[in-house]
Write a protein that holds these residues in place. Structure first.
Motif, PDB file in Angstrom:
ATOM      1  N   VAL B  38       0.832  -1.201   0.000  1.00 39.76           N
ATOM      2  CA  VAL B  38       0.000   0.000   0.000  1.00 39.76           C
ATOM      3  C   VAL B  38       0.866   1.249   0.000  1.00 39.76           C
ATOM      4  O   VAL B  38       0.635   2.197  -0.745  1.00 39.76           O
ATOM      5  N   THR B  39       1.891   1.238   0.846  1.00 39.39           N
ATOM      6  CA  THR B  39       2.758   2.403   0.942  1.00 39.39           C
ATOM      7  C   THR B  39       3.481   2.666  -0.370  1.00 39.39           C
ATOM      8  O   THR B  39       3.630   3.806  -0.793  1.00 39.39           O
ATOM      9  N   PHE B  40       3.874   1.565  -1.019  1.00 37.68           N
ATOM     10  CA  PHE B  40       4.635   1.692  -2.245  1.00 37.68           C
ATOM     11  C   PHE B  40       3.839   2.411  -3.333  1.00 37.68           C
ATOM     12  O   PHE B  40       4.382   3.179  -4.117  1.00 37.68           O
ATOM     13  N   GLU B  41       2.523   2.166  -3.345  1.00 37.39           N
ATOM     14  CA  GLU B  41       1.689   2.740  -4.392  1.00 37.39           C
ATOM     15  C   GLU B  41       1.785   4.268  -4.403  1.00 37.39           C
ATOM     16  O   GLU B  41       1.656   4.900  -5.441  1.00 37.39           O
ATOM     17  N   PHE B  42       2.043   4.842  -3.241  1.00 31.51           N
ATOM     18  CA  PHE B  42       2.095   6.299  -3.150  1.00 31.51           C
ATOM     19  C   PHE B  42       3.260   6.896  -3.923  1.00 31.51           C
ATOM     20  O   PHE B  42       3.270   8.079  -4.244  1.00 31.51           O
ATOM     21  N   THR B  43       4.259   6.062  -4.181  1.00 29.80           N
ATOM     22  CA  THR B  43       5.418   6.588  -4.884  1.00 29.80           C
ATOM     23  C   THR B  43       5.189   6.633  -6.381  1.00 29.80           C
ATOM     24  O   THR B  43       6.019   7.114  -7.120  1.00 29.80           O
ATOM     25  N   ARG B  44       4.055   6.098  -6.838  1.00 31.13           N
ATOM     26  CA  ARG B  44       3.820   6.053  -8.281  1.00 31.13           C
ATOM     27  C   ARG B  44       2.820   7.131  -8.695  1.00 31.13           C
ATOM     28  O   ARG B  44       2.020   7.576  -7.893  1.00 31.13           O
ATOM     29  N   PRO B  45       2.899   7.551  -9.952  1.00 31.52           N
ATOM     30  CA  PRO B  45       1.993   8.614 -10.384  1.00 31.52           C
ATOM     31  C   PRO B  45       0.541   8.113 -10.397  1.00 31.52           C
ATOM     32  O   PRO B  45       0.295   6.955 -10.742  1.00 31.52           O
ATOM     33  N   PRO B  46      -0.394   8.968 -10.019  1.00 30.61           N
ATOM     34  CA  PRO B  46      -1.793   8.545  -9.992  1.00 30.61           C
ATOM     35  C   PRO B  46      -2.345   8.374 -11.406  1.00 30.61           C
ATOM     36  O   PRO B  46      -1.864   8.956 -12.367  1.00 30.61           O
ATOM     37  N   THR B  47      -3.384   7.567 -11.503  1.00 30.54           N
ATOM     38  CA  THR B  47      -3.990   7.289 -12.802  1.00 30.54           C
ATOM     39  C   THR B  47      -5.121   8.281 -13.079  1.00 30.54           C
ATOM     40  O   THR B  47      -5.486   9.080 -12.227  1.00 30.54           O
ATOM     41  N   GLU B  48      -5.663   8.166 -14.263  1.00 25.17           N
ATOM     42  CA  GLU B  48      -6.759   9.046 -14.667  1.00 25.17           C
ATOM     43  C   GLU B  48      -7.976   8.850 -13.761  1.00 25.17           C
ATOM     44  O   GLU B  48      -8.649   9.793 -13.370  1.00 25.17           O
ATOM     45  N   ILE B  49      -8.218   7.579 -13.444  1.00 22.95           N
ATOM     46  CA  ILE B  49      -9.392   7.268 -12.630  1.00 22.95           C
ATOM     47  C   ILE B  49      -9.270   7.879 -11.240  1.00 22.95           C
ATOM     48  O   ILE B  49     -10.249   8.298 -10.642  1.00 22.95           O
ATOM     49  N   TRP B  50      -8.038   7.975 -10.764  1.00 29.47           N
ATOM     50  CA  TRP B  50      -7.815   8.629  -9.475  1.00 29.47           C
ATOM     51  C   TRP B  50      -8.347  10.066  -9.526  1.00 29.47           C
ATOM     52  O   TRP B  50      -8.948  10.562  -8.589  1.00 29.47           O
ATOM     53  N   HIS B  51      -8.118  10.716 -10.664  1.00 22.94           N
ATOM     54  CA  HIS B  51      -8.597  12.098 -10.782  1.00 22.94           C
ATOM     55  C   HIS B  51     -10.114  12.144 -10.785  1.00 22.94           C
ATOM     56  O   HIS B  51     -10.721  13.022 -10.179  1.00 22.94           O
ATOM     57  N   HIS B  52     -10.727  11.175 -11.489  1.00 26.60           N
ATOM     58  CA  HIS B  52     -12.187  11.092 -11.452  1.00 26.60           C
ATOM     59  C   HIS B  52     -12.656  10.922 -10.013  1.00 26.60           C
ATOM     60  O   HIS B  52     -13.595  11.575  -9.559  1.00 26.60           O
ATOM     61  N   PHE B  53     -11.949  10.064  -9.289  1.00 25.34           N
ATOM     62  CA  PHE B  53     -12.330   9.812  -7.899  1.00 25.34           C
ATOM     63  C   PHE B  53     -12.214  11.066  -7.049  1.00 25.34           C
ATOM     64  O   PHE B  53     -13.125  11.438  -6.338  1.00 25.34           O
ATOM     65  N   THR B  54     -11.057  11.721  -7.179  1.00 23.55           N
ATOM     66  CA  THR B  54     -10.850  12.872  -6.294  1.00 23.55           C
ATOM     67  C   THR B  54     -11.819  13.988  -6.629  1.00 23.55           C
ATOM     68  O   THR B  54     -12.291  14.678  -5.734  1.00 23.55           O
ATOM     69  N   SER B  55     -12.127  14.151  -7.923  1.00 28.04           N
ATOM     70  CA  SER B  55     -12.973  15.301  -8.251  1.00 28.04           C
ATOM     71  C   SER B  55     -14.450  15.000  -8.032  1.00 28.04           C
ATOM     72  O   SER B  55     -15.203  15.866  -7.604  1.00 28.04           O
ATOM     73  N   VAL B  56     -14.880  13.786  -8.296  1.00 31.07           N
ATOM     74  CA  VAL B  56     -16.314  13.508  -8.249  1.00 31.07           C
ATOM     75  C   VAL B  56     -16.742  12.755  -6.990  1.00 31.07           C
ATOM     76  O   VAL B  56     -17.730  13.099  -6.358  1.00 31.07           O
ATOM     77  N   LEU B  57     -15.978  11.741  -6.632  1.00 33.89           N
ATOM     78  CA  LEU B  57     -16.484  10.831  -5.606  1.00 33.89           C
ATOM     79  C   LEU B  57     -15.960  11.091  -4.202  1.00 33.89           C
ATOM     80  O   LEU B  57     -16.679  10.948  -3.221  1.00 33.89           O
ATOM     81  N   LEU B  58     -14.681  11.472  -4.137  1.00 30.93           N
ATOM     82  CA  LEU B  58     -14.042  11.542  -2.833  1.00 30.93           C
ATOM     83  C   LEU B  58     -14.761  12.449  -1.830  1.00 30.93           C
ATOM     84  O   LEU B  58     -14.910  12.083  -0.667  1.00 30.93           O
ATOM     85  N   PRO B  59     -15.224  13.642  -2.275  1.00 30.20           N
ATOM     86  CA  PRO B  59     -15.916  14.487  -1.299  1.00 30.20           C
ATOM     87  C   PRO B  59     -17.093  13.764  -0.651  1.00 30.20           C
ATOM     88  O   PRO B  59     -17.300  13.855   0.564  1.00 30.20           O
ATOM     89  N   GLY B  60     -17.830  13.025  -1.468  1.00 29.07           N
ATOM     90  CA  GLY B  60     -18.970  12.277  -0.929  1.00 29.07           C
ATOM     91  C   GLY B  60     -18.523  11.200   0.035  1.00 29.07           C
ATOM     92  O   GLY B  60     -19.112  11.036   1.112  1.00 29.07           O
ATOM     93  N   TYR B  61     -17.465  10.474  -0.344  1.00 30.76           N
ATOM     94  CA  TYR B  61     -16.955   9.439   0.552  1.00 30.76           C
ATOM     95  C   TYR B  61     -16.557  10.040   1.881  1.00 30.76           C
ATOM     96  O   TYR B  61     -16.858   9.512   2.948  1.00 30.76           O
ATOM     97  N   PHE B  62     -15.853  11.164   1.767  1.00 34.53           N
ATOM     98  CA  PHE B  62     -15.371  11.827   2.962  1.00 34.53           C
ATOM     99  C   PHE B  62     -16.525  12.221   3.863  1.00 34.53           C
ATOM    100  O   PHE B  62     -16.547  11.954   5.057  1.00 34.53           O
ATOM    101  N   GLN B  63     -17.507  12.842   3.219  1.00 36.22           N
ATOM    102  CA  GLN B  63     -18.651  13.336   3.974  1.00 36.22           C
ATOM    103  C   GLN B  63     -19.353  12.182   4.682  1.00 36.22           C
ATOM    104  O   GLN B  63     -19.620  12.242   5.883  1.00 36.22           O
ATOM    105  N   ASN B  64     -19.627  11.120   3.920  1.00 37.88           N
ATOM    106  CA  ASN B  64     -20.315   9.978   4.508  1.00 37.88           C
ATOM    107  C   ASN B  64     -19.507   9.352   5.629  1.00 37.88           C
ATOM    108  O   ASN B  64     -20.029   9.051   6.701  1.00 37.88           O
ATOM    109  N   THR B  65     -18.205   9.171   5.352  1.00 33.03           N
ATOM    110  CA  THR B  65     -17.366   8.511   6.349  1.00 33.03           C
ATOM    111  C   THR B  65     -17.319   9.344   7.628  1.00 33.03           C
ATOM    112  O   THR B  65     -17.471   8.815   8.729  1.00 33.03           O
ATOM    113  N   LEU B  66     -17.127  10.641   7.469  1.00 31.67           N
ATOM    114  CA  LEU B  66     -17.068  11.496   8.659  1.00 31.67           C
ATOM    115  C   LEU B  66     -18.402  11.511   9.386  1.00 31.67           C
ATOM    116  O   LEU B  66     -18.455  11.467  10.613  1.00 31.67           O
TER     117      LEU B  66
END
Lengths: 364, 556, 361
Positions: B38-66
């Protein structure tokens, strides 16, 4: 072949033992190594004829059919059941060393995706080609449909005039505000439906449609298809998009209340005056690395036999893909319908976009 | 010259010490592998889908989780501390039984509780059918509120997880000196006031520890939130990995989840500071329970019954009822095999887990190695990793090993060899080891702390080798801790869902996966027999925890 | 040859700036009982643990029976040293019966011999009949005797005791000391024990090694340490004493109370020294002639003697307190006494380089 395998096992075991001896002599390491060796032996131990199946179909009728297959052919069926995405991911990770021979999913776009990812191989089976109508199988014979399910409407006849209903696109109209029920976009059935919309209206049109749907939803999507019907019965909404076979299961539930719910609503096949209702399949393919290819083909052939097709139809209320298989009374009552002409192969192409559009439209 | 000789000597001594802990180091490292992936993955460049996640989904995940964290945290805090206080401080009808029963919901995994409740409040459930027929109320499941919602998830989590807070608070309230509270009342504080002014602030470390545990469970859950359709970080990991087929994004999300968990742990440690949980010393005197007036006593009985009834009795009876209804269709030979599978697997995992924990702790005891200490601490972090993440973290290296072995053998022979390790029970047990070793480890560590070092030294001075000391002294003395830790792992494995779903080999179902499959296949009643066995097994450690609590109390 | 020999043994724990044990050399003869005496933090426990093999020395060597067991790159594990240890908390194995505890160190012997040896040890320690009990069923004294018997059972050449009397109540301490000393002597083993109690050390030990801040400051018989301490710390550790600063002059010792005679010749004139005068070194006189005249500020009857605290005026006009013990029969007036220091009882030590922590012990 089997003897050779046994020999290999002995070699492997010896090798592992040597590696362990080099590692150290602590008791725990010995025990661990013993466990590993045992696992290896167990997982390699020669079995009779087998076929290894990854299946996302988890219905009672499937278990009966697989048991019957083993009974008739002597081929043992080893099964891993999971969500189709999980199975495909697993296949991808396992690559050419996977032990799976057959992949069965309950969604056409998952099969197309598996084909595109190179996880399936061409089925050289004239029988399948002959039996299954071209629309319900892959044109290159990488997979074939086994059963069909229509994504149709159910509605409360007291609150909805049948004439108001037209097609999926019709539900975005003003008059449906707060009346539409549909499950969440996580559902593969919804994703495939969305893919068919993209195929017809393009991405922008599809986004508009999704936004219109979200605007008209009676409630945040939750629960499964059966729950949507119950929501109608409870008066929370007027029309729901669900898979046909769930209505069959509701009508034939052991729970009398569920049967009551089913009787309260009526079904409607959308887009009949246009391209036809969106029909998804559950289907199967042989994995690219299959070791027991022949057995896999036998299994698929068996599932495409008239008897098996009818058993699925009568017990699980899916539509058979064989044109000459009989339908249960309930399906006959609902009547015939025309299916969307968008090819199933195309559905897989828009899978990723469909999820993104759902997300953008805020379709939970 | 002298210096070189000295250096050489030191190196040799160091190497000697390292050799003695080498097997332990290797095993600890193996447990750490998923974490490293898991830690190793952070050293690699993020993928396109990661951007989709951060822009569209992550705020919702964050909100729900919190939202879930806050809601469940508050809920378990109120119920847990409240009931613990009442049970420890007052006499009321049924107190003794309730003090016991309040722990019981811990036996029901949150996801089982969730779909049991969903089934109970279904439109077609007996309850609503009754309400409809009797009172012509026709809004079904939605009469009171919509259970399949974030609110519903919070309620179910609270009902299933409050015992963590209850247990830890009750132990604290029982162990605190009466003198403190008597001083408070002599200074004119009412009991209610001393609860808020004295007991709560004093119990803060205990409460925070309990609530932290609860929050980790919430972050880990997949079954319940998936069933109730609430997207959280964990479902996000599933969706990234499976729906998008993007392992990188899944690992990245997992990394952020890990950061959240770490933050929780650090917060807990920070605020605990130097505070100690145990109040020892000669001045200890147990608290005398007050006798409130009758109406208030009855009120207390009622208050304490509610969580027991909603969190345990009602779902339990419902499952029992469903089991009776579906017994013939579900419980056949394959069900027996399923149960055997689950129990063997759990037994294997708990045995391996305890063996590894013992090995690590034993090596630590003798070597005092700093590296090992650090690694073992890190290895117990696996408990904070969600099952799905452990599964990815294990599959990647195992598949690599598998194909390495496969290639090796292929060179020796023609033909191809199929995956062995990564789709075997071994992979599952490995995963459980990563995930649950910490549970047994902590238990065993506490057990080891109770064995004075003079016992070991005395054995050594009597000529006993380390192995013999382990066999004849540690093992018998740690019997309780080993059994206790093993039992905890056993039950955890029995309940475990996402990991097992992803990693299980052919024809391998466990009680948990079967129950989940039935439930997600919209056949909740059929899931009851499997669920019931999981719950009944989970009751055993609950009983033990109760026993330990009462015994401690009696001794004090 | 000495049974145990320590050569410049040191131990520095990582992270600590000062060594816990600092260049301690010591030897122990067969059959001897040696006490390591020191307050907490003096390094006595660390020293014991290095001898037993529970701790590796930073430098220096440990020899047992002439054989190097620690130091110089060698380290023999505790289980191979053949040294018995009796722990402060006795460390009886709680899950084993007394008999099994006793037999734990006898695994190499055949069953019959094991049994004989166990019985003999139990007889020796007066614990016969407790074979089948569990440790938690024993009293503190019984536990200690069992722990001793267990340590002696394998027949070690050397037995180490970690604070053997610290958890015994003072009423039973005397008896326990005698018993244990008798047991050790009867079995003919060599013993080394650590204690912070001078009384333990005096009552039990043939020789005492006094440790302070990791250093061996004096080793000798109890008599030597009591009567000829090397410095005021040792002097005040063994019972009460009056410490008086003095300066060596040509004819004697110049103190605040006047000049006292000096018999020893090793002191040079002008040297600053400290005198240790035990309370019993005073002679009570009936008149003031050549005596110190003290004002009694406190008196306590201690049974075998009376203890007086007298304020004695000093030459420079101040006053200083002296503790004086006199036989109970002798009396003196209400608040004044005349005392003389018995000259043979004055012990001269090197000057005040080390401040006594508690001057009056």
């Amino acid at each position: 072949m089997k003897e050779l395998r046994g020999l290999k096992i002995i070699r492997v075991t010896g090798l592992i033992r040597k590696v362990i001896a080099a590692l150290g002599s602590t008791g725990v390491i010995r025990v661990t190594s013993a466990i590993i060796i045992m696992t290896v032996i167990v997982s390699c131990s020669p079995e009779g004829e087998v076929v290894n199946v990854y299946s996302s179909r988890h219905y009672e009728v499937d278990n009966k059919l697989l048991a019957r297959f083993t009974g008739e052919t002597g081929i043992k069926v080893n099964l891993v059941g999971a969500d189709s995405d999980q199975l495909i991911t697993r296949l991808r990770m396992e690559g050419e060393r996977t032990r799976a021979d057959v992949l069965i999913t309950a969604d056409a776009s998952r099969l197309s995706m598996a084909k595109e990812l190179g996880l399936l191989q061409k089925m050289e089976s004239p029988a399948i080609r002959e039996k299954v109508p071209p629309h319900w199988r892959d044109s290159d014979m990488y997979w074939t449909g086994l059963t069909k399910r229509v994504r149709f409407f159910v509605y409360d006849p007291l609150r909805v005039n049948r004439d108001e209903l037209s097609g999926y696109e019709g539900l975005t109209g003003e008059e449906w505000k707060g009346r539409v029920l549909v499950r969440s976009s996580n559902s593969h059935y919804n994703q495939s439906l969305m893919s068919s919309i993209i195929a017809v209206h393009g991405e922008e049109g599809a986004l508009k449609w999704a936004e219109g749907m979200v605007a008209n939803m009676a409630r945040e999507p939750s629960g499964n298809d059966r729950d949507q019907v119950k929501f109608i019965a409870a008066g929370l909404g007027d029309v729901a998009i669900i898979n046909s076979y769930y209505m069959g299961l509701l009508h034939n539930s052991q729970n009398s209340e569920e049967r009551n719910v089913a009787r309260k609503v009526e079904v409607f096949f959308p887009n009949q005056s246009g391209r036809g209702s969106h029909v998804n399949i559950s289907g199967a393919g042989i994995t690219a690395a299959a070791e027991n290819r022949e057995n896999g083909l036998k299994l698929i052939g068996f599932l495409l036999s008239i008897e098996a097709q009818e058993q699925i139809a009568f017990e699980n209320f899916e539509y058979p893909v064989l044109p000459d298989a009989r339908w249960p009374d309930l399906l006959r009552q609902w009547g015939t319908f025309s299916a969307d002409t968008v090819s199933l192969e195309e559905l897989g192409r828009f899978r990723e976009q469909s999820v993104m559009i759902f997300n953008q439209a805020g379709w939970r | 010259m002298e210096i070189r000789k000295e250096l050489h000597r030191r190196l040799r001594r160091y190497a000697g010490r390292l050799k003695s802990i080498l097997p332990t180091l290797i095993i600890t490292f193996i447990i750490l592998v998923p974490l490293l992936v898991v830690t190793f993955e952070f050293t690699r460049p993020p993928t396109e889908i990661w951007h989709h996640f951060t822009s569209v989904l992550l705020p919702g995940y964050f909100q729900n989780t919190l939202l879930l964290l806050a809601g469940v945290g508050a809920g378990t805090f109120i119920i847990g501390t409240g009931t613990a206080w009442l049970v420890s401080m007052y006499r009321f009808p049924g107190r003794q039984f309730l003090a016991w029963a309040l722990v019981m919901p811990i036996a029901i995994p949150a996801y089982i509780n969730g779909y049991t409740w969903a089934g109970m409040l279904d439109y077609t459930s007996p309850l609503y059918t009754f309400l409809r027929e009797r009172y012509a109320l026709d809004t079904g499941a939605y009469l009171f509120f919509d259970l399949l919602s974030p609110t519903g998830v919070i309620i179910i989590f609270t009902l299933s997880l409050y015992p963590y807070v209850y247990l830890i608070c009750r132990a604290f309230f029982m162990s605190q000196s009466a003198a403190m509270l008597e001083t408070a009342s002599s200074l004119g504080h009412s009991p209610v006031r001393s609860f808020f002014r004295i007991a709560l602030p004093m119990a803060r470390p205990a409460i925070v520890a309990g609530v932290t545990l609860v929050m980790m469970e919430v972050l880990n859950d997949y079954g319940l939130v998936q069933y109730f359709g609430v997207d959280t970080f964990t479902t996000g990991i599933f969706s990234a990995w499976f729906s998008f087929g993007d392992r990188s994004t899944a690992l990245r999300l997992a990394g952020w989840l890990l950061v959240m968990v770490l933050a929780l742990i650090i917060l807990e440690r920070l605020q605990r500071g130097k505070a100690r949980f145990d109040v020892t010393g000669a001045t200890y005197r147990p608290v005398r329970r007050r006798q409130p007036e009758k109406s208030r006593a009855l009120m207390m009985s009622l208050l304490c019954s509610v969580p027991v009834f909603l969190g345990f009795i009602l779902p339990f009876l419902t499952l029992l009822n469903w089991t009776v209804q579906t017994f013939d269709g579900v419980v056949d030979f394959s069900f027996v095999r399923l149960t055997a599978n689950s129990f063997l697997l759990a037994a294997g995992a708990s045995f391996t887990g305890m063996a590894v924990a013992l090995l690590i702790l034993f090596s630590l005891r003798y070597s005092g190695s700093k590296i090992l200490y650090f690694l073992s601490r890190a290895a117990t972090m696996g408990y904070a990793l969600p099952g799905a993440v452990v599964a990815i973290g294990i599959l990647i290296p195992l598949l690599a090993v598998d194909s390495l072995v496969g290639n090796l053998l292929q060179q020796m022979h023609q033909g191809s060899l199929r995956l062995m390790i990564s789709s075997s029970v071994f992979a599952l047990i490995y995963a459980y080891l990563v995930r649950f070793m910490a549970v047994g480890y902590n238990n065993l560590e506490a057990g080891y702390d109770r064995i004075s070092s003079s016992i070991d030294e005395s054995a050594a001075s009597l000529g006993s080798s380390r192995k013999r000391t382990l066999r004849e002294l540690h093992l018998p003395l740690l019997k309780g801790a080993l059994l206790g830790g093993g039992l905890l792992i056993f039950v955890d494995v029995l309940k475990e869902l996402p990991l097992t779903l992803i990693l299980r080999p052919f024809n391998f179902d466990t009680l948990a996966t079967r129950a989940y499959e039935y439930a997600s296949d919209e056949r909740v009643a059929q899931s009851a027999p499997a669920a019931l066995i999981v719950i009944l097994t989970g009751m055993i450690p609950a009983f033990f925890m109760n026993m330990i609590l009462t015994k401690t109390n009696a001794r004090l | 040859m000495s049974l145990l020999r320590l050569h410049k043994l040191s131990k520095k724990f990582p992270g600590s700036r000062v060594p816990a044990v600092d260049q301690v050399s010591l030897s122990l003869e067969r059959g001897e009982i040696l006490a390591l005496l020191g307050e907490s933090g003096s390094g006595k426990t660390t020293l014991l643990r290095m001898i037993a093999g529970f701790e590796t020395p930073t430098s220096g060597e440990v020899f047992i029976d002439g054989r190097l067991v620690a130091g110089n790159g060698v380290f023999m594990e505790a289980e191979r040293r053949g040294i018995g240890v009796v722990f402060q908390d006795y460390a009886l194995f709680p899950h084993l019966r007394v008999r099994e505890n006793m037999e734990f160190g006898l695994k190499h012997l055949p069953a019959k011999e094991r049994k004989e040896r166990t019985e003999w040890m139990m007889e020796l320690t007066g614990t016969s009949g407790m074979q089948e009990r569990y440790p938690h069923e024993l009293s503190g004294g019984q536990k200690q005797r069992i722990a001793l018997a267990r340590a002696m059972a394998p027949g070690p050449d050397l037995i180490l005791f970690d604070e053997p009397f610290s958890s015994i109540d003072s009423m039973r301490k005397n008896q326990m000391r005698k018993e244990i000393k008798a047991i050790i002597n009867k079995s003919g083993t060599t013993a080394l024990f650590i204690t912070h109690d001078t009384k333990d050390a005096m009552a039990m030990a043939d020789r005492i090694c006094m440790l302070k801040k990791g250093k061996n400051i004096q080793t000798g018989t109890p008599y030597q340490l009591y009567n000829t301490p090397v410095n005021s710390y040792v002097a005040s550790s063994f019972g009460k004493t009056n410490l008086i600063s003095a300066e060596v002059t040509g004819g004697g010792l110049k103190t605040a109370f006047g000049v006292l005679p000096l018999k020893e010749t090793k002191w040079r004139a002008g040297e600053k020294v400290t005198l240790s005068v035990r309370p019993e070194s005073f002679i009570l006189e009936s008149n003031r002639n050549g005596c110190l005249c003290g004002e009694i500020t406190d008196r306590s009857f201690m049974g075998e003697f009376n203890e007086l605290v007298c304020e004695v005026p000093t030459g420079n006009g101040g006053k200083e307190e002296l503790v004086v013990r006199i036989a109970p029969g002798k009396s003196c007036s209400e608040n004044q006494c005349f005392i003389r220091i018995s000259e043979s009882m004055i012990h001269v030590m090197r000057g005040n380089e080390e401040e006594p922590d508690s001057a009056r012990g």
